[in-house]
Motif scaffolding. Structure first.
Motif, mmCIF file in Angstrom:
data_model
loop_
_atom_site.group_PDB
_atom_site.id
_atom_site.type_symbol
_atom_site.label_atom_id
_atom_site.label_comp_id
_atom_site.label_asym_id
_atom_site.label_seq_id
_atom_site.Cartn_x
_atom_site.Cartn_y
_atom_site.Cartn_z
ATOM 1 N N LEU A 58 0.664 -1.466 -0.061
ATOM 2 C CA LEU A 58 0.192 0.062 -0.306
ATOM 3 C C LEU A 58 0.988 1.006 -0.260
ATOM 4 C CD1 LEU A 58 -2.708 -1.150 2.349
ATOM 5 C CD2 LEU A 58 -3.154 -0.240 -0.017
ATOM 6 N N LEU A 59 1.963 1.300 0.506
ATOM 7 C CA LEU A 59 2.573 2.256 0.888
ATOM 8 C C LEU A 59 3.795 2.623 -0.332
ATOM 9 C CD1 LEU A 59 4.246 4.271 2.654
ATOM 10 C CD2 LEU A 59 5.922 3.422 2.774
ATOM 11 N N SER A 60 3.913 1.227 -0.805
ATOM 12 C CA SER A 60 3.879 1.656 -2.525
ATOM 13 C C SER A 60 3.251 2.083 -3.389
ATOM 14 C CB SER A 60 4.542 0.293 -2.959
ATOM 15 O OG SER A 60 5.651 0.249 -4.648
ATOM 16 N N VAL A 61 2.336 2.247 -3.592
ATOM 17 C CA VAL A 61 1.300 2.231 -3.988
ATOM 18 C C VAL A 61 0.977 3.602 -3.920
ATOM 19 C CG1 VAL A 61 -1.763 1.993 -4.679
ATOM 20 C CG2 VAL A 61 -0.450 0.053 -4.467
ATOM 21 N N GLY A 62 0.691 3.873 -3.027
ATOM 22 C CA GLY A 62 -0.002 5.622 -2.231
ATOM 23 C C GLY A 62 1.836 6.771 -3.136
ATOM 24 N N PHE A 63 2.783 5.948 -2.628
ATOM 25 C CA PHE A 63 3.890 6.496 -3.377
ATOM 26 C C PHE A 63 3.371 7.124 -5.135
ATOM 27 C CE2 PHE A 63 6.777 5.824 0.051
ATOM 28 C CZ PHE A 63 6.843 6.503 0.757
ATOM 29 N N PHE A 64 3.429 5.626 -5.809
ATOM 30 C CA PHE A 64 3.316 5.726 -6.930
ATOM 31 C C PHE A 64 2.175 7.113 -7.190
ATOM 32 C CE2 PHE A 64 5.286 1.606 -7.944
ATOM 33 C CZ PHE A 64 6.540 2.311 -8.861
ATOM 34 N N ILE A 65 1.117 7.298 -6.564
ATOM 35 C CA ILE A 65 -0.274 8.119 -6.921
ATOM 36 C C ILE A 65 0.208 9.200 -6.975
ATOM 37 C CG2 ILE A 65 -2.848 8.739 -6.030
ATOM 38 C CD1 ILE A 65 -3.280 5.789 -5.325
ATOM 39 N N MET A 66 1.080 9.082 -6.171
ATOM 40 C CA MET A 66 1.090 10.758 -5.358
ATOM 41 C C MET A 66 2.363 10.940 -6.701
ATOM 42 S SD MET A 66 1.972 10.455 -1.268
ATOM 43 C CE MET A 66 3.114 11.644 -1.085
ATOM 44 N N SER A 67 3.381 10.637 -6.949
ATOM 45 C CA SER A 67 4.246 10.531 -8.518
ATOM 46 C C SER A 67 3.410 11.213 -9.656
ATOM 47 C CB SER A 67 5.347 9.849 -8.381
ATOM 48 O OG SER A 67 4.428 8.376 -9.172
ATOM 49 N N PHE A 68 1.846 10.596 -9.636
ATOM 50 C CA PHE A 68 1.351 10.846 -10.814
ATOM 51 C C PHE A 68 -0.056 12.178 -10.811
ATOM 52 C CE2 PHE A 68 3.381 6.664 -12.081
ATOM 53 C CZ PHE A 68 3.418 6.958 -13.394
ATOM 54 N N ALA A 69 -0.045 12.358 -9.447
ATOM 55 C CA ALA A 69 -0.746 13.123 -8.817
ATOM 56 C C ALA A 69 -0.689 14.635 -10.365
ATOM 57 C CB ALA A 69 -0.839 13.562 -7.370
ATOM 58 N N TYR A 71 9.532 16.813 -8.343
ATOM 59 C CA TYR A 71 9.168 16.752 -7.037
ATOM 60 C C TYR A 71 8.131 14.904 -7.529
ATOM 61 C CZ TYR A 71 4.216 16.908 -7.782
ATOM 62 O OH TYR A 71 3.143 16.355 -7.678
ATOM 63 N N ASN A 72 8.192 14.703 -8.231
ATOM 64 C CA ASN A 72 7.182 12.847 -9.166
ATOM 65 C C ASN A 72 8.556 12.191 -9.004
ATOM 66 O OD1 ASN A 72 6.540 15.321 -10.635
ATOM 67 N ND2 ASN A 72 4.468 14.268 -10.177
ATOM 68 N N ALA A 73 9.732 12.291 -8.857
ATOM 69 C CA ALA A 73 10.730 12.197 -9.179
ATOM 70 C C ALA A 73 11.190 11.212 -8.020
ATOM 71 C CB ALA A 73 12.262 12.288 -9.441
ATOM 72 N N ILE A 74 10.931 11.780 -6.605
ATOM 73 C CA ILE A 74 10.851 11.458 -5.346
ATOM 74 C C ILE A 74 10.168 10.281 -5.042
ATOM 75 C CG2 ILE A 74 11.391 12.432 -3.150
ATOM 76 C CD1 ILE A 74 13.538 13.623 -4.346
ATOM 77 N N TRP A 75 8.776 10.592 -5.471
ATOM 78 C CA TRP A 75 8.169 9.333 -4.662
ATOM 79 C C TRP A 75 8.201 8.494 -5.829
ATOM 80 C CZ3 TRP A 75 6.767 11.375 -0.409
ATOM 81 C CH2 TRP A 75 6.751 12.779 -0.250
ATOM 82 N N ARG A 76 7.967 8.264 -7.124
ATOM 83 C CA ARG A 76 8.446 6.907 -8.189
ATOM 84 C C ARG A 76 10.131 6.470 -7.208
ATOM 85 N NH1 ARG A 76 8.365 10.181 -12.580
ATOM 86 N NH2 ARG A 76 6.629 10.154 -11.863
ATOM 87 N N THR A 77 10.475 6.978 -6.902
ATOM 88 C CA THR A 77 11.832 6.630 -6.536
ATOM 89 C C THR A 77 11.372 5.536 -5.645
ATOM 90 O OG1 THR A 77 13.033 7.793 -7.292
ATOM 91 C CG2 THR A 77 14.516 6.939 -5.589
ATOM 92 N N GLU A 78 11.048 5.733 -4.321
ATOM 93 C CA GLU A 78 10.527 5.481 -3.145
ATOM 94 C C GLU A 78 9.693 4.387 -3.259
ATOM 95 O OE1 GLU A 78 11.344 8.907 0.354
ATOM 96 O OE2 GLU A 78 8.949 8.705 -0.058
ATOM 97 N N PHE A 88 12.054 1.659 -4.356
ATOM 98 C CA PHE A 88 12.476 0.793 -3.607
ATOM 99 C C PHE A 88 11.787 0.300 -2.179
ATOM 100 C CE2 PHE A 88 15.088 2.320 0.705
ATOM 101 C CZ PHE A 88 15.940 1.281 0.720
ATOM 102 N N VAL A 89 10.996 0.971 -2.483
ATOM 103 C CA VAL A 89 9.589 -0.227 -1.382
ATOM 104 C C VAL A 89 9.445 -1.031 -1.671
ATOM 105 C CG1 VAL A 89 7.693 0.534 -0.388
ATOM 106 C CG2 VAL A 89 8.719 1.966 -0.248
ATOM 107 N N LEU A 90 9.347 -1.419 -2.876
ATOM 108 C CA LEU A 90 8.908 -2.462 -4.054
ATOM 109 C C LEU A 90 9.752 -3.652 -3.320
ATOM 110 C CD1 LEU A 90 7.064 -2.162 -7.239
ATOM 111 C CD2 LEU A 90 6.287 -2.982 -5.610
ATOM 112 N N VAL A 91 11.288 -3.407 -3.930
ATOM 113 C CA VAL A 91 12.780 -3.770 -3.435
ATOM 114 C C VAL A 91 12.470 -4.377 -1.932
ATOM 115 C CG1 VAL A 91 15.239 -3.675 -2.869
ATOM 116 C CG2 VAL A 91 13.324 -2.876 -5.134
#
Length: 417
Positions: free
Chosen positions: A84-95, A163-170, A173-176
């Motif tokens: 869920l954390l990874s999904v949330g980061f992806f949503i924020m990266s495309f917001a 800023y999207n680059a930060i959330w997408r990278t995270e 990373f969380v998927l790893v």
């Protein structure tokens, strides 16, 4: 011939990586907020409202995840939390607007809550009483380390990237981290044919007795809520949250108010983070050697002393440095002790529930203390009043937890198995 390491240490490593997820959202977003506001064209007030979605989701879900971890196991809830954390980061990266950003923060809050709950029930099963505090102390350093590293990396990344680059990278990373936990994490030593690392014979006998019957019976949950010790522990953690978050929220502003430059104030806060990193390790070791309730009270007292020194410091460098070090060292202690103390007072099968309820108290305190501190500062004309609020909260918490009765548990004798 060297002995093979106990599998508990592999579980601890996976848990350390998972707990890093808490820091990746809670301690990184402050660095990204200015870029998000500028890119999306939103005000500070709107941004604050968006972020509040994370905290309220985190508050509610700490209780839910705690109960679910007791029912279905910490491994499953941790994996779901990371996903869920990874999904949330992806949503924020495309917001591209407020609504999608709110959804992203809420999903991150739901996921992060599971990761915050994880150390107490998981490590209480894998480590005996004489090793538990040290193990939990090690795991909690993961989030603090993120705080320190992010201060150097995030500003550099944002210099040449959106800023999207930060959330997408995270998110990646969380998927790893999720993959590592999927292959390594196990709910209990019994799954590997082992016993808890460092458990005494008395503890092993108690585990055999408690393993019989329904591990999530309604009467066991009610037993937690009927125990006066629960309210003392939760109450102490609540006032700790008021003191810690209330002071930390306004700390940079307070330093600027008394004459420090913004840059110097940021350096002082960075020193606070480093002290907290060291403190988490130190208090973990101390908590395995002294009564955890006394260590809990001692750290709250040290936090209060640090706040008092900051109130008196003004522009005196030596006192300011001493104040943030004491505040950082003391403030890291209750986070370790609140997780470690659960197994001393509550059945191992309900630790997730008891800890989830305690953790929710801290989240509520984190949500309301900046408001209270801000009102006090506005009414008095100085942020010093917010620090004094933190001082009072620290002292109340120290007294409350120190009056806690002795745990009705066996005395653990260090013994590796």
């Amino acid at each position: 011939m060297s002995r093979k390491p106990h599998y508990a240490w592999f579980v601890l490593t996976a848990a350390w990586l998972a707990f890093m997820g808490v820091g990746l959202i809670r301690f990184v977003y402050p660095y990204v907020v200015p870029a998000m506001e500028e890119t999306l064209g939103i005000s500070h007030a709107v941004m604050g409202t968006i972020i509040s979605g994370f905290f309220w989701a985190d508050t509610v879900m700490r209780i839910v995840w705690g109960m679910l971890s007791d029912r279905f196991g910490t491994r499953l809830t941790t994996l779901l939390g990371l996903a869920l954390l990874s999904v949330g980061f992806f949503i924020m990266s495309f917001a591209t607007g407020i609504f999608s950003l709110v959804i992203g923060f809420i999903v991150c809050g739901v996921g992060a809550a599971a990761l915050f709950i994880m150390p107490s029930p998981l490590l209480s099963r894998w480590f005996g009483q004489s090793r538990r505090s040290t193990a939990i102390g090690i795991v909690t350093t993961a989030a603090t380390l993120v705080t320190i590293v992010a201060g150097f990396i995030v500003p550099v990344v944002l210099t040449n990237n959106p800023y999207n680059a930060i959330w997408r990278t995270e998110a990646i990373f969380v998927l790893v981290i999720l993959a590592v936990n999927f292959f390594v994490l196990a709910d209990s030593p019994a799954e590997k044919g082992l016993t808890p690392y460092g458990a005494s014979i008395e503890e092993l006998d108690a585990i055999k007795v408690n393993s019989k019957g329904n591990v999530w019976a309604r009467d066991r949950i009610l037993r937690v809520l009927k125990d006066g010790a629960f309210y003392q522990i939760a109450g102490s953690y609540f006032v700790y949250g008021v003191a810690y978050t209330g002071v930390l929220t306004f700390l940079v502003g307070y330093f600027v108010e008394v004459g420090w430059t913004a840059g110097a104030a940021s350096h002082l806060v960075a020193l606070f983070g480093m002290a907290g990193l060291i403190g988490a390790l130190v208090w973990g070791v101390v908590g395995d050697r002294l009564a955890k309730r006394h260590v809990f009270g001692m750290t709250l007292g040290m936090q209060g002393l640090g706040i008092l020194v900051l109130v008196l410091a003004g522009q005196t460098p030596a006192m300011a440095y001493l104040g943030v070090i004491l505040f950082g060292l003391g403030g890291s202690g209750p986070v370790v002790m609140i997780a470690a103390i659960q197994a001393d007072y509550f059945d191992r099968s309900t630790i997730g529930t008891s800890f989830g309820l305690c953790a929710a108290c801290f989240s509520i305190a984190s949500a309301v203390s900046p408001i209270i501190g801000g009102v006090l500062a506005d009414s008095t004309g100085t942020l010093r009043s917010a620090l004094l609020m933190g001082l009072v909260g620290s002292l109340i918490g120290a007294v409350l937890i120190s009056l806690l009765r002795e745990p009705r548990t066996v005395k653990a004798v260090p013994k590796s198995r």
